[in-house]
Design an enzyme around this catalytic site. Structure first.
Site, PDB file in Angstrom:
ATOM      1  N   ARG A 284       0.835  -1.212   0.000  1.00 15.68           N
ATOM      2  CA  ARG A 284       0.000   0.000   0.000  1.00 15.68           C
ATOM      3  C   ARG A 284       0.870   1.262   0.000  1.00 15.68           C
ATOM      4  NH1 ARG A 284      -3.494  -0.297   5.017  1.00 15.68           N
ATOM      5  NH2 ARG A 284      -1.554  -1.195   5.765  1.00 15.68           N
TER       6      ARG A 284
ATOM      7  N   ASN B  80      -6.137  -2.653   2.483  1.00 14.74           N
ATOM      8  CA  ASN B  80      -6.062  -4.108   2.665  1.00 14.74           C
ATOM      9  C   ASN B  80      -7.473  -4.659   2.848  1.00 14.74           C
ATOM     10  OD1 ASN B  80      -3.285  -4.342   2.560  1.00 14.74           O
ATOM     11  ND2 ASN B  80      -2.994  -4.372   4.763  1.00 14.74           N
TER      12      ASN B  80
END
Length: 93
Positions: A21, A40
């Site tokens: 990320r 996520n």
């Protein structure tokens, strides 16, 4: 003409717990002109939503598929739509 678009991508593979990320956000900021987030998901995937010029969204998608990403990307599924707005920068969620 390069109209704005909304890219929603689901990245599967070993993409959680490896900085995926963070690197996605860094890449989106490097490309410039993109807002959205990387998140996520409970099933092990990462969801990426990016809004901005269509060519820049395509660059981010290409990086997700073929770039030097952390972990291992087994596949990316994407959908394209009209931007919804409401994002301030590119966030990690």
């Amino acid at each position: 003409m390069n109209e704005d678009a909304r890219l929603t991508a689901w990245v599967r593979g070993r993409v959680q717990g490896v900085g995926f990320r963070w690197f996605t956000r860094a890449n989106a900021l490097e490309i410039g002109g993109l807002v959205g987030f990387a998140l996520n998901l409970d099933d092990g995937r990462v969801q990426v939503v990016a809004e901005g010029p269509r060519d820049k969204c395509h660059r981010l998608l290409q990086w997700l598929r073929e770039g030097d990403t952390p972990g291992r990307v087994d596949g990316v599924t994407e959908i394209w739509s009209v931007p919804r707005g409401g994002y301030d920068g590119f966030a990690i969620r």
